[in-house]
Design a protein around this motif. Structure first.
Motif, PDB file in Angstrom:
ATOM      1  N   ILE A   1      46.116 -29.336  57.260  1.00  0.00           N
ATOM      2  CA  ILE A   1      45.998 -30.126  58.489  1.00  0.00           C
ATOM      3  C   ILE A   1      44.561 -29.994  58.959  1.00  0.00           C
ATOM      4  O   ILE A   1      43.989 -28.905  58.937  1.00  0.00           O
ATOM      5  CB  ILE A   1      46.926 -29.590  59.596  1.00  0.00           C
ATOM      6  CG1 ILE A   1      48.370 -29.539  59.132  1.00  0.00           C
ATOM      7  CG2 ILE A   1      46.802 -30.434  60.843  1.00  0.00           C
ATOM      8  CD1 ILE A   1      49.274 -28.820  60.107  1.00  0.00           C
ATOM      9  N   GLU A   2      43.982 -31.109  59.378  1.00  0.00           N
ATOM     10  CA  GLU A   2      42.635 -31.026  59.933  1.00  0.00           C
ATOM     11  C   GLU A   2      42.472 -31.995  61.088  1.00  0.00           C
ATOM     12  O   GLU A   2      43.206 -32.972  61.205  1.00  0.00           O
ATOM     13  CB  GLU A   2      41.553 -31.239  58.878  1.00  0.00           C
ATOM     14  CG  GLU A   2      41.688 -32.436  58.007  1.00  0.00           C
ATOM     15  CD  GLU A   2      40.587 -32.496  56.961  1.00  0.00           C
ATOM     16  OE1 GLU A   2      39.941 -33.543  56.891  1.00  0.00           O
ATOM     17  OE2 GLU A   2      40.385 -31.518  56.228  1.00  0.00           O
ATOM     18  N   ARG A   3      41.522 -31.669  61.936  1.00  0.00           N
ATOM     19  CA  ARG A   3      41.174 -32.499  63.087  1.00  0.00           C
ATOM     20  C   ARG A   3      39.650 -32.583  63.153  1.00  0.00           C
ATOM     21  O   ARG A   3      38.959 -31.602  62.871  1.00  0.00           O
ATOM     22  CB  ARG A   3      41.662 -31.891  64.402  1.00  0.00           C
ATOM     23  CG  ARG A   3      43.141 -31.606  64.495  1.00  0.00           C
ATOM     24  CD  ARG A   3      43.920 -32.857  64.888  1.00  0.00           C
ATOM     25  NE  ARG A   3      45.291 -32.543  65.242  1.00  0.00           N
ATOM     26  CZ  ARG A   3      46.279 -32.348  64.385  1.00  0.00           C
ATOM     27  NH1 ARG A   3      46.050 -32.401  63.094  1.00  0.00           N
ATOM     28  NH2 ARG A   3      47.502 -32.089  64.805  1.00  0.00           N
ATOM     29  N   THR A   4      39.153 -33.735  63.555  1.00  0.00           N
ATOM     30  CA  THR A   4      37.718 -33.925  63.742  1.00  0.00           C
ATOM     31  C   THR A   4      37.467 -34.164  65.223  1.00  0.00           C
ATOM     32  O   THR A   4      38.200 -34.893  65.876  1.00  0.00           O
ATOM     33  CB  THR A   4      37.215 -35.123  62.905  1.00  0.00           C
ATOM     34  OG1 THR A   4      37.502 -34.855  61.534  1.00  0.00           O
ATOM     35  CG2 THR A   4      35.723 -35.319  63.077  1.00  0.00           C
ATOM     36  N   VAL A   5      36.431 -33.521  65.744  1.00  0.00           N
ATOM     37  CA  VAL A   5      36.133 -33.587  67.173  1.00  0.00           C
ATOM     38  C   VAL A   5      34.633 -33.455  67.375  1.00  0.00           C
ATOM     39  O   VAL A   5      33.935 -32.888  66.542  1.00  0.00           O
ATOM     40  CB  VAL A   5      36.905 -32.468  67.935  1.00  0.00           C
ATOM     41  CG1 VAL A   5      36.511 -31.096  67.459  1.00  0.00           C
ATOM     42  CG2 VAL A   5      36.754 -32.595  69.429  1.00  0.00           C
ATOM     43  N   ARG A   6      34.146 -33.986  68.480  1.00  0.00           N
ATOM     44  CA  ARG A   6      32.738 -33.829  68.857  1.00  0.00           C
ATOM     45  C   ARG A   6      32.634 -32.721  69.903  1.00  0.00           C
ATOM     46  O   ARG A   6      33.471 -32.622  70.795  1.00  0.00           O
ATOM     47  CB  ARG A   6      32.164 -35.122  69.426  1.00  0.00           C
ATOM     48  CG  ARG A   6      32.066 -36.199  68.367  1.00  0.00           C
ATOM     49  CD  ARG A   6      31.168 -37.336  68.801  1.00  0.00           C
ATOM     50  NE  ARG A   6      31.188 -38.392  67.817  1.00  0.00           N
ATOM     51  CZ  ARG A   6      30.423 -38.419  66.726  1.00  0.00           C
ATOM     52  NH1 ARG A   6      29.576 -37.451  66.495  1.00  0.00           N
ATOM     53  NH2 ARG A   6      30.505 -39.423  65.877  1.00  0.00           N
ATOM     54  N   ILE A   7      31.596 -31.911  69.789  1.00  0.00           N
ATOM     55  CA  ILE A   7      31.366 -30.813  70.722  1.00  0.00           C
ATOM     56  C   ILE A   7      31.065 -31.399  72.104  1.00  0.00           C
ATOM     57  O   ILE A   7      30.157 -32.209  72.260  1.00  0.00           O
ATOM     58  CB  ILE A   7      30.202 -29.912  70.254  1.00  0.00           C
ATOM     59  CG1 ILE A   7      30.491 -29.326  68.865  1.00  0.00           C
ATOM     60  CG2 ILE A   7      29.918 -28.818  71.281  1.00  0.00           C
ATOM     61  CD1 ILE A   7      31.743 -28.478  68.776  1.00  0.00           C
ATOM     62  N   GLY A   8      31.836 -30.981  73.098  1.00  0.00           N
ATOM     63  CA  GLY A   8      31.723 -31.549  74.438  1.00  0.00           C
ATOM     64  C   GLY A   8      30.813 -30.804  75.389  1.00  0.00           C
ATOM     65  O   GLY A   8      30.314 -31.378  76.349  1.00  0.00           O
ATOM     66  N   SER A   9      30.585 -29.522  75.154  1.00  0.00           N
ATOM     67  CA  SER A   9      29.742 -28.750  76.068  1.00  0.00           C
ATOM     68  C   SER A   9      28.322 -29.294  76.067  1.00  0.00           C
ATOM     69  O   SER A   9      27.726 -29.498  75.006  1.00  0.00           O
ATOM     70  CB  SER A   9      29.725 -27.261  75.690  1.00  0.00           C
ATOM     71  OG  SER A   9      30.929 -26.656  76.081  1.00  0.00           O
ATOM     72  N   ALA A  10      27.792 -29.510  77.258  1.00  0.00           N
ATOM     73  CA  ALA A  10      26.462 -30.105  77.408  1.00  0.00           C
ATOM     74  C   ALA A  10      25.384 -29.313  76.681  1.00  0.00           C
ATOM     75  O   ALA A  10      24.428 -29.897  76.172  1.00  0.00           O
ATOM     76  CB  ALA A  10      26.115 -30.235  78.890  1.00  0.00           C
ATOM     77  N   ASN A  11      25.531 -27.998  76.618  1.00  0.00           N
ATOM     78  CA  ASN A  11      24.539 -27.153  75.953  1.00  0.00           C
ATOM     79  C   ASN A  11      24.998 -26.695  74.579  1.00  0.00           C
ATOM     80  O   ASN A  11      24.473 -25.728  74.036  1.00  0.00           O
ATOM     81  CB  ASN A  11      24.209 -25.944  76.832  1.00  0.00           C
ATOM     82  CG  ASN A  11      23.537 -26.371  78.118  1.00  0.00           C
ATOM     83  OD1 ASN A  11      22.637 -27.202  78.108  1.00  0.00           O
ATOM     84  ND2 ASN A  11      24.003 -25.838  79.229  1.00  0.00           N
ATOM     85  N   GLY A  12      25.983 -27.367  74.016  1.00  0.00           N
ATOM     86  CA  GLY A  12      26.470 -27.021  72.685  1.00  0.00           C
ATOM     87  C   GLY A  12      27.425 -25.842  72.706  1.00  0.00           C
ATOM     88  O   GLY A  12      27.850 -25.375  73.761  1.00  0.00           O
ATOM     89  N   LEU A  13      27.744 -25.378  71.531  1.00  0.00           N
ATOM     90  CA  LEU A  13      28.708 -24.283  71.400  1.00  0.00           C
ATOM     91  C   LEU A  13      27.958 -22.955  71.414  1.00  0.00           C
ATOM     92  O   LEU A  13      27.842 -22.266  70.413  1.00  0.00           O
ATOM     93  CB  LEU A  13      29.531 -24.447  70.127  1.00  0.00           C
ATOM     94  CG  LEU A  13      30.912 -23.821  70.155  1.00  0.00           C
ATOM     95  CD1 LEU A  13      31.775 -24.434  71.241  1.00  0.00           C
ATOM     96  CD2 LEU A  13      31.604 -23.951  68.833  1.00  0.00           C
ATOM     97  N   HIS A  14      27.431 -22.604  72.592  1.00  0.00           N
ATOM     98  CA  HIS A  14      26.726 -21.340  72.768  1.00  0.00           C
ATOM     99  C   HIS A  14      27.746 -20.227  72.996  1.00  0.00           C
ATOM    100  O   HIS A  14      28.947 -20.427  72.831  1.00  0.00           O
ATOM    101  CB  HIS A  14      25.697 -21.450  73.911  1.00  0.00           C
ATOM    102  CG  HIS A  14      26.296 -21.902  75.209  1.00  0.00           C
ATOM    103  ND1 HIS A  14      26.900 -21.023  76.076  1.00  0.00           N
ATOM    104  CD2 HIS A  14      26.403 -23.137  75.764  1.00  0.00           C
ATOM    105  CE1 HIS A  14      27.352 -21.707  77.133  1.00  0.00           C
ATOM    106  NE2 HIS A  14      27.058 -22.990  76.969  1.00  0.00           N
ATOM    107  N   ALA A  15      27.275 -19.051  73.383  1.00  0.00           N
ATOM    108  CA  ALA A  15      28.122 -17.847  73.416  1.00  0.00           C
ATOM    109  C   ALA A  15      29.426 -17.995  74.194  1.00  0.00           C
ATOM    110  O   ALA A  15      30.493 -17.628  73.701  1.00  0.00           O
ATOM    111  CB  ALA A  15      27.322 -16.662  73.964  1.00  0.00           C
ATOM    112  N   ARG A  16      29.380 -18.515  75.418  1.00  0.00           N
ATOM    113  CA  ARG A  16      30.608 -18.558  76.234  1.00  0.00           C
ATOM    114  C   ARG A  16      31.663 -19.495  75.649  1.00  0.00           C
ATOM    115  O   ARG A  16      32.806 -19.081  75.430  1.00  0.00           O
ATOM    116  CB  ARG A  16      30.281 -18.913  77.682  1.00  0.00           C
ATOM    117  CG  ARG A  16      31.483 -18.751  78.615  1.00  0.00           C
ATOM    118  CD  ARG A  16      31.106 -18.872  80.083  1.00  0.00           C
ATOM    119  NE  ARG A  16      30.269 -20.005  80.384  1.00  0.00           N
ATOM    120  CZ  ARG A  16      30.734 -21.239  80.639  1.00  0.00           C
ATOM    121  NH1 ARG A  16      32.030 -21.466  80.650  1.00  0.00           N
ATOM    122  NH2 ARG A  16      29.909 -22.212  80.919  1.00  0.00           N
ATOM    123  N   PRO A  17      31.344 -20.774  75.372  1.00  0.00           N
ATOM    124  CA  PRO A  17      32.385 -21.620  74.790  1.00  0.00           C
ATOM    125  C   PRO A  17      32.781 -21.184  73.378  1.00  0.00           C
ATOM    126  O   PRO A  17      33.938 -21.330  72.987  1.00  0.00           O
ATOM    127  CB  PRO A  17      31.787 -23.025  74.802  1.00  0.00           C
ATOM    128  CG  PRO A  17      30.339 -22.859  75.043  1.00  0.00           C
ATOM    129  CD  PRO A  17      30.143 -21.538  75.704  1.00  0.00           C
TER     130      PRO A  17
END
Length: 102
Positions: free
Chosen positions: A2-18
């Motif tokens: 199973i796979e899903r494709t998604v776009r990163i939503g965080s304005a600053n990208g996938l940094h430490a917290r997200p």
């Protein structure tokens, strides 16, 4: 698989917290999940170091996948975490729309 494709939503990208939120959810699920940037190498979604090493920015497209056919709900939860903008102030984050590319 199973796979899903998604776009990163965080304005600053996938940094430490997200990235921490995402990898913790992946680890807590008990399902082996991988994440890969389009055209890149798949890495363990439960490893914060591996996920951060992908250098994911806002709008980057990623695919998350598992071979566990019963893990559709897990992937849906992980997609929601990746699509959300975790960089919005708390009041704005509660009302923001989550855009998911499936």
């Amino acid at each position: 698989m199973i796979e899903r494709t998604v776009r990163i939503g965080s304005a600053n990208g996938l940094h430490a917290r997200p990235a921490k939120l995402f990898t913790k959810a992946a680890a807590d699920s008990g399902v082996k999940v991988t994440i890969e940037k389009t055209g890149g190498k798949a890495v363990n979604a439960a490893s914060i170091l591996a996920v951060i090493s992908l250098g994911l920015g806002n709008g980057d497209e990623v695919t998350i996948a598992t071979v566990d056919d019963g893990a559709s709900a897990t992937l849906d939860t992980l997609v929601s975490l990746l699509a959300a903008d975790h960089d919005l102030p708390a009041a704005d984050a509660a009302t923001s729309e989550t855009r998911v590319a499936v």
